[in-house]
Design a protein around this motif. Structure first.
Motif, PDB file in Angstrom:
ATOM      1  N   ALA A  11       0.828  -1.208   0.000  1.00  0.00           N
ATOM      2  CA  ALA A  11       0.000   0.000   0.000  1.00  0.00           C
ATOM      3  C   ALA A  11       0.862   1.258   0.000  1.00  0.00           C
ATOM      4  CB  ALA A  11      -0.930  -0.002   1.220  1.00  0.00           C
ATOM      5  N   LEU A  12       1.991   1.217   0.691  1.00  0.00           N
ATOM      6  CA  LEU A  12       2.894   2.362   0.699  1.00  0.00           C
ATOM      7  C   LEU A  12       3.459   2.595  -0.698  1.00  0.00           C
ATOM      8  CD1 LEU A  12       4.297   4.531   2.409  1.00  0.00           C
ATOM      9  CD2 LEU A  12       6.126   2.879   2.850  1.00  0.00           C
ATOM     10  N   PHE A  13       3.828   1.522  -1.382  1.00  0.00           N
ATOM     11  CA  PHE A  13       4.323   1.637  -2.756  1.00  0.00           C
ATOM     12  C   PHE A  13       3.256   2.238  -3.673  1.00  0.00           C
ATOM     13  CE2 PHE A  13       4.147  -0.597  -6.901  1.00  0.00           C
ATOM     14  CZ  PHE A  13       5.202   0.048  -7.528  1.00  0.00           C
ATOM     15  N   ASN A  14       2.028   1.737  -3.581  1.00  0.00           N
ATOM     16  CA  ASN A  14       0.941   2.259  -4.429  1.00  0.00           C
ATOM     17  C   ASN A  14       0.656   3.721  -4.125  1.00  0.00           C
ATOM     18  OD1 ASN A  14       0.606  -0.219  -5.723  1.00  0.00           O
ATOM     19  ND2 ASN A  14      -0.880  -0.936  -4.202  1.00  0.00           N
ATOM     20  N   GLY A  15       0.715   4.099  -2.831  1.00  0.00           N
ATOM     21  CA  GLY A  15       0.457   5.479  -2.455  1.00  0.00           C
ATOM     22  C   GLY A  15       1.510   6.431  -2.991  1.00  0.00           C
ATOM     23  N   GLU A  55      -8.882   9.096   4.027  1.00  0.00           N
ATOM     24  CA  GLU A  55      -7.775  10.048   4.123  1.00  0.00           C
ATOM     25  C   GLU A  55      -6.470   9.349   4.494  1.00  0.00           C
ATOM     26  OE1 GLU A  55      -8.895  13.091   6.836  1.00  0.00           O
ATOM     27  OE2 GLU A  55     -10.525  13.859   5.576  1.00  0.00           O
ATOM     28  N   CYS A  56      -6.560   8.195   5.156  1.00  0.00           N
ATOM     29  CA  CYS A  56      -5.365   7.404   5.474  1.00  0.00           C
ATOM     30  C   CYS A  56      -5.022   6.566   4.238  1.00  0.00           C
ATOM     31  CB  CYS A  56      -5.612   6.512   6.684  1.00  0.00           C
ATOM     32  SG  CYS A  56      -6.087   7.405   8.178  1.00  0.00           S
ATOM     33  N   ARG A  57      -4.180   7.103   3.384  1.00  0.00           N
ATOM     34  CA  ARG A  57      -3.947   6.517   2.064  1.00  0.00           C
ATOM     35  C   ARG A  57      -3.076   5.268   2.102  1.00  0.00           C
ATOM     36  NH1 ARG A  57      -5.789   9.622  -1.984  1.00  0.00           N
ATOM     37  NH2 ARG A  57      -6.345  11.781  -1.508  1.00  0.00           N
ATOM     38  N   VAL A  58      -2.488   4.956   3.238  1.00  0.00           N
ATOM     39  CA  VAL A  58      -1.675   3.747   3.358  1.00  0.00           C
ATOM     40  C   VAL A  58      -2.320   2.754   4.315  1.00  0.00           C
ATOM     41  CG1 VAL A  58       0.580   2.818   4.011  1.00  0.00           C
ATOM     42  CG2 VAL A  58       0.433   5.001   2.812  1.00  0.00           C
ATOM     43  N   GLN A  59      -2.648   3.213   5.532  1.00  0.00           N
ATOM     44  CA  GLN A  59      -3.181   2.294   6.537  1.00  0.00           C
ATOM     45  C   GLN A  59      -4.508   1.670   6.103  1.00  0.00           C
ATOM     46  OE1 GLN A  59      -1.978   5.272   7.127  1.00  0.00           O
ATOM     47  NE2 GLN A  59      -0.579   5.250   8.885  1.00  0.00           N
ATOM     48  N   THR A  60      -5.412   2.497   5.548  1.00  0.00           N
ATOM     49  CA  THR A  60      -6.726   1.969   5.181  1.00  0.00           C
ATOM     50  C   THR A  60      -6.649   0.923   4.076  1.00  0.00           C
ATOM     51  OG1 THR A  60      -7.907   3.947   5.928  1.00  0.00           O
ATOM     52  CG2 THR A  60      -8.992   2.595   4.268  1.00  0.00           C
ATOM     53  N   PRO A  61      -5.965   1.171   2.933  1.00  0.00           N
ATOM     54  CA  PRO A  61      -5.862   0.108   1.922  1.00  0.00           C
ATOM     55  C   PRO A  61      -5.155  -1.132   2.441  1.00  0.00           C
ATOM     56  CG  PRO A  61      -5.194   2.229   1.005  1.00  0.00           C
ATOM     57  CD  PRO A  61      -5.349   2.422   2.472  1.00  0.00           C
ATOM     58  N   ALA A  62      -4.101  -0.938   3.258  1.00  0.00           N
ATOM     59  CA  ALA A  62      -3.383  -2.092   3.800  1.00  0.00           C
ATOM     60  C   ALA A  62      -4.292  -2.935   4.684  1.00  0.00           C
ATOM     61  CB  ALA A  62      -2.159  -1.620   4.584  1.00  0.00           C
ATOM     62  N   THR A 105      -7.723  -3.019   4.792  1.00  0.00           N
ATOM     63  CA  THR A 105      -8.844  -3.637   4.080  1.00  0.00           C
ATOM     64  C   THR A 105      -8.377  -4.780   3.182  1.00  0.00           C
ATOM     65  OG1 THR A 105      -8.637  -1.903   2.392  1.00  0.00           O
ATOM     66  CG2 THR A 105     -10.261  -1.556   4.121  1.00  0.00           C
ATOM     67  N   ASP A 106      -7.227  -4.621   2.521  1.00  0.00           N
ATOM     68  CA  ASP A 106      -6.703  -5.711   1.699  1.00  0.00           C
ATOM     69  C   ASP A 106      -6.304  -6.906   2.554  1.00  0.00           C
ATOM     70  OD1 ASP A 106      -7.100  -4.344  -0.634  1.00  0.00           O
ATOM     71  OD2 ASP A 106      -5.031  -3.666  -0.852  1.00  0.00           O
ATOM     72  N   ALA A 107      -5.744  -6.632   3.738  1.00  0.00           N
ATOM     73  CA  ALA A 107      -5.368  -7.730   4.632  1.00  0.00           C
ATOM     74  C   ALA A 107      -6.601  -8.500   5.101  1.00  0.00           C
ATOM     75  CB  ALA A 107      -4.588  -7.187   5.829  1.00  0.00           C
ATOM     76  N   VAL A 108      -7.667  -7.776   5.449  1.00  0.00           N
ATOM     77  CA  VAL A 108      -8.913  -8.442   5.855  1.00  0.00           C
ATOM     78  C   VAL A 108      -9.467  -9.285   4.712  1.00  0.00           C
ATOM     79  CG1 VAL A 108     -11.314  -8.055   6.520  1.00  0.00           C
ATOM     80  CG2 VAL A 108      -9.501  -6.731   7.609  1.00  0.00           C
ATOM     81  N   ARG A 109      -9.480  -8.700   3.521  1.00  0.00           N
ATOM     82  CA  ARG A 109     -10.019  -9.418   2.356  1.00  0.00           C
ATOM     83  C   ARG A 109      -9.212 -10.679   2.044  1.00  0.00           C
ATOM     84  NH1 ARG A 109      -8.358  -9.132  -2.562  1.00  0.00           N
ATOM     85  NH2 ARG A 109      -7.149  -7.232  -2.162  1.00  0.00           N
ATOM     86  N   LEU A 110      -7.881 -10.565   2.036  1.00  0.00           N
ATOM     87  CA  LEU A 110      -7.037 -11.716   1.724  1.00  0.00           C
ATOM     88  C   LEU A 110      -7.123 -12.782   2.806  1.00  0.00           C
ATOM     89  CD1 LEU A 110      -3.911  -9.842   0.320  1.00  0.00           C
ATOM     90  CD2 LEU A 110      -5.498 -11.282  -0.958  1.00  0.00           C
ATOM     91  N   HIS A 111      -7.244 -12.360   4.063  1.00  0.00           N
ATOM     92  CA  HIS A 111      -7.391 -13.337   5.149  1.00  0.00           C
ATOM     93  C   HIS A 111      -8.696 -14.107   5.004  1.00  0.00           C
ATOM     94  CE1 HIS A 111      -8.321 -14.849   9.209  1.00  0.00           C
ATOM     95  NE2 HIS A 111      -7.018 -14.939   9.355  1.00  0.00           N
ATOM     96  N   ARG A 112      -9.777 -13.419   4.666  1.00  0.00           N
ATOM     97  CA  ARG A 112     -11.056 -14.093   4.480  1.00  0.00           C
ATOM     98  C   ARG A 112     -11.021 -15.014   3.264  1.00  0.00           C
ATOM     99  NH1 ARG A 112     -15.473 -11.751   3.308  1.00  0.00           N
ATOM    100  NH2 ARG A 112     -16.792 -13.077   4.603  1.00  0.00           N
TER     101      ARG A 112
END
Length: 714
Positions: free
Chosen positions: A37-41, A199-206, A208-215
């Motif tokens: 997410a940091l790279f994408n941001g 507004e949290c351009r790194v923490q929020t995508p990281a 939500t993606d972690a939750v999605r991949l874990h599920r």
């Protein structure tokens, strides 16, 4: 419960260990996704991007110095199984706090409790509540006609239900109260379920993606309606989703007693487990230092992008043919049906927002012309300014979208519930309404400052500003809806395609990781690139479907060829201006200037309330509440205080003609008399800080059957 389940203590340690295991797995995925997410941001920051520019202005802090609603409710206390009156206050955060009484709230005392409504459902029917309770524990269903384990104090309940957390039970005395409170509670749920801050351009995508991949690793690919609240709540929901079936299978068969008692005990077990995991489920700390990562990214950005594109090309060659075949066979035939199901109710909802906004402004013009002058205008504009956050006035708009149904498509595409899309559309409608109101306020205020206008000239100015805002609303609502449709289609289709492609594609992915340099392996993950390839295969078809739908006039969407850049650049200069205080400038409010106990002005101490007070027909508001007052805790006898230990809950036979009688009526009578005498007997003293009112505490009411009297003891 512990007595009935002798091995429950060992079960707790077992489930706690299982929960820690789930959290450990999630933490590992989160750390990986944080670097991605940091790279994408950083890449987005360097390369830029973005969609069409909004025509309407956006208010940064719309609820500043405002609260939503407050008033009196009956609350059911599970500890002593009694109903007590509570003063309930809904702040601008949409948290629901309840106090002993209104005085406790005004003195700044800590509330008896606070409810964060994320994940809840607001219900007005005990039957609907019992249906949800019965589905939580298979095999434990109440028989037809059996009574609920919570007996309502009135016929107008309000219940907050959660699949795992504590349930909250309230009652009111009139249908009017129930309707207004239900709208407020629904708005609290809607706001709390809105997801994490973008507004949290790194923490929020990281996260939500972690939750999605874990599920997805657990086999859950579809939408998830418990992705709501803050990170601790979401993680607790994630843990409970994994442990809930195990807990139910282990504990369910051991529950003993009558059906109501078994349901109650199961709810206590579920709630205790959820609370435990809410405490444990804190967002994991990222051990990697962001400044060092950021520096490494900016130094090697070109090489990282080149490496990623090289590997993506090889993954695309493997995955794209399979994805396109699946797309043609199993997705494309259903895209138009999904889009139609989304567009019909959503477009009606946005159209209703426009109509409500228009009707309110027409009413302002009429009242200004008849009532005369800016003073009357200020009074009406003070109410209009909070229109978007008035859940009762917005209810007709929200109801249009609630008709959204994906029946027939839910099972095929593994959509858990359309509520995810309904609530998102409602939040967007509220934002567009507030943008329209704020833009109208700024334009009107600018016109009023330029020249002194009265009568017909003032109405013409209002009409001119109204027409400008409606045109901008039509443009923005079209843009927002098309973006919503595209995102909704992706949320429905992408998980389905990933689930279908995973068995054949995942075994072939590990070798691609070896093609990535070790220094770049933190920022480039094969799993993410696989999903990006699937996303690219679908995006073109979705864009075309939405573009074709825009041509149909019945949806009131602009065609892409008609969308222009910002046609009113000077307007955005007003966006930096603060919100207009109509009450202060035009006398639109009745703010009091006397001092509060804390020594600050009452206008700051008591924030303006968005939803107006509830008033009874033919009566003014009762003394101590903004809502209809009901018996306070001081006036309801505890068990043993009356002969036979009479409880407050009206028993069968005490309701006559649908109205409470017996001890319930006595409590109401006692309260009304107490309110009357407390108003009549007040002493007013004066000190350096100003007037201070104190109620004489020693007033005794004697109520017997058929008579009542008051003794003034001092």
């Amino acid at each position: 419960i512990l007595c009935d389940l002798p091995s429950h203590i060992t079960d707790v340690s077992r489930f706690s260990a299982r929960a820690r295991q789930v959290m450990g797995e999630f933490g590992h995925v989160y750390k990986e996704q944080y670097a991605v997410a940091l790279f994408n941001g950083v890449r987005f920051e360097i390369e830029g991007g973005g969609g069409p520019q909004s025509q309407l202005l956006h208010r940064k802090n719309p609820l500043e110095d405002h609260s939503i609603f407050s008033g009196g409710l009956f609350q059911y206390l599970e500890g002593n199984k009694k109903w007590r009156n509570r003063f309930v206050f809904v702040a601008d955060t949409y948290d629901v706090s309840f106090y002993e009484n209104k005085v406790a709230h005004e003195r700044g005392l800590h509330p008896k409790g606070t409810i964060n409504c994320a994940g809840y459902k607001a219900l007005t029917s005990m039957e609907e509540y019992l249906d949800l309770v019965s589905t939580s524990l298979p095999g434990v269903k109440a028989k037809a006609g059996s009574g609920p384990f919570v007996k309502g104090a009135t016929q107008f309940p309000l219940i907050l239900w959660h699949p795992y957390a504590r349930h909250h039970y309230f009652c009111v005395l009139t249908e009017k109260e129930q309707t207004k409170w239900h709208a407020v509670l629904q708005d609290c749920v809607r706001h709390s379920n809105n997801g994490l801050s973008e507004e949290c351009r790194v923490q929020t995508p990281a996260f939500t993606d972690a939750v999605r991949l874990h599920r997805q690793a657990q086999g859950h690919y579809g939408t998830w309606d418990m992705m709501c609240g803050g990170p601790p709540q979401i993680l607790a929901n994630l843990v409970m989703e994994t442990l809930y079936p195990e807990l139910r299978n282990l504990i369910g068969p051991r529950l003993k007693g009558k059906i109501q008692q078994r349901q109650r005990n199961w709810m206590l077990v579920s709630r205790s487990t959820y609370v435990l995991h809410s405490v444990l489920s804190q967002a994991p700390e990222v051990s990697l230092k962001t400044p060092r990562l950021d520096a490494a990214l900016r130094t090697d950005m070109d090489q990282i992008i080149t490496s990623k594109e090289h590997v993506s090309g090889k993954i695309r060659a493997l995955v794209l043919p399979r994805a396109e075949q699946l797309l043609r066979r199993s997705v494309q035939p259903y895209v138009s049906s999904i889009l139609e199901a989304l567009m019909e109710p959503t477009s009606r909802g946005f159209s209703e927002v426009r109509d409500v906004f228009f009707r309110e402004l027409v009413e302002v013009s009429k009242n200004t012309l008849n009532g005369g002058g800016k003073d009357k205008l200020g009074e009406h504009m003070e109410k209009i300014s909070m229109l978007a956050f008035h859940p009762v006035k917005m209810q007709s708009c929200y109801e249009k979208v609630e008709q959204l149904s994906l029946e027939g498509l839910q099972q095929r595409f593994d959509v858990s519930s359309p509520s995810v899309f309904v609530q998102r559309a409602q939040i967007l409608m509220r934002e567009q309404m507030d943008n329209a109101v704020y833009t109208f306020e700024q334009l009107l205020h600018q016109s009023l400052e330029e020249k002194d206008q009265r009568g017909e000239n003032l109405c013409k100015t209002i009409q001119c500003c109204q027409d400008r805002v409606l045109k901008k609303y039509d443009y923005d609502s079209s843009t927002v809806r098309k973006k919503f449709f595209r995102e909704a289609l992706l949320q429905i289709i992408i998980p389905y395609m990933l689930k279908q492609l995973a068995p054949s594609c995942h075994p072939d992915l590990p070798p691609f990781q070896e093609l990535i340099f070790e220094d770049f392996s933190r920022f480039i993950l094969v799993e993410n690139m696989f999903e990006e390839v699937v996303l690219q295969s679908v995006t073109k078809d979705i864009m075309m479907a939405v573009k074709e739908a825009a041509v149909q006039k019945r949806h009131n969407l602009y065609r892409d060829s008609m969308i222009l850049t910002n046609s009113d650049p000077d307007l955005h200069l007003l966006g930096e201006s603060p919100s207009v205080d109509w009450a202060a400038q035009f006398g639109g409010g009745d703010e009091e200037s006397d001092e509060s106990p804390e020594g600050c002005g009452r206008s700051k101490w008591r924030r303006r309330q968005v939803v107006s007070m509830i008033k009874l027909d033919g009566m003014g508001p009762l003394p101590y509440e903004s809502c209809l007052e009901v018996p306070g805790v001081d006036f309801i006898p505890e068990e043993g205080e009356m002969e036979g230990g009479v409880d407050f809950i009206p028993e069968e036979g005490e309701m006559e003609g649908g109205q409470p009688s017996g001890i319930f009526s006595q409590c109401m009578t006692r309260h009304l008399l107490t309110s009357y005498f407390s108003v009549c007997f007040q002493l007013t003293n004066t000190d350096a800080r100003g007037p201070v009112s104190a109620t004489v505490p020693r007033t005794r009411l004697v109520i017997t059957k058929g008579t009542c009297s008051a003794d003034i003891l001092s």
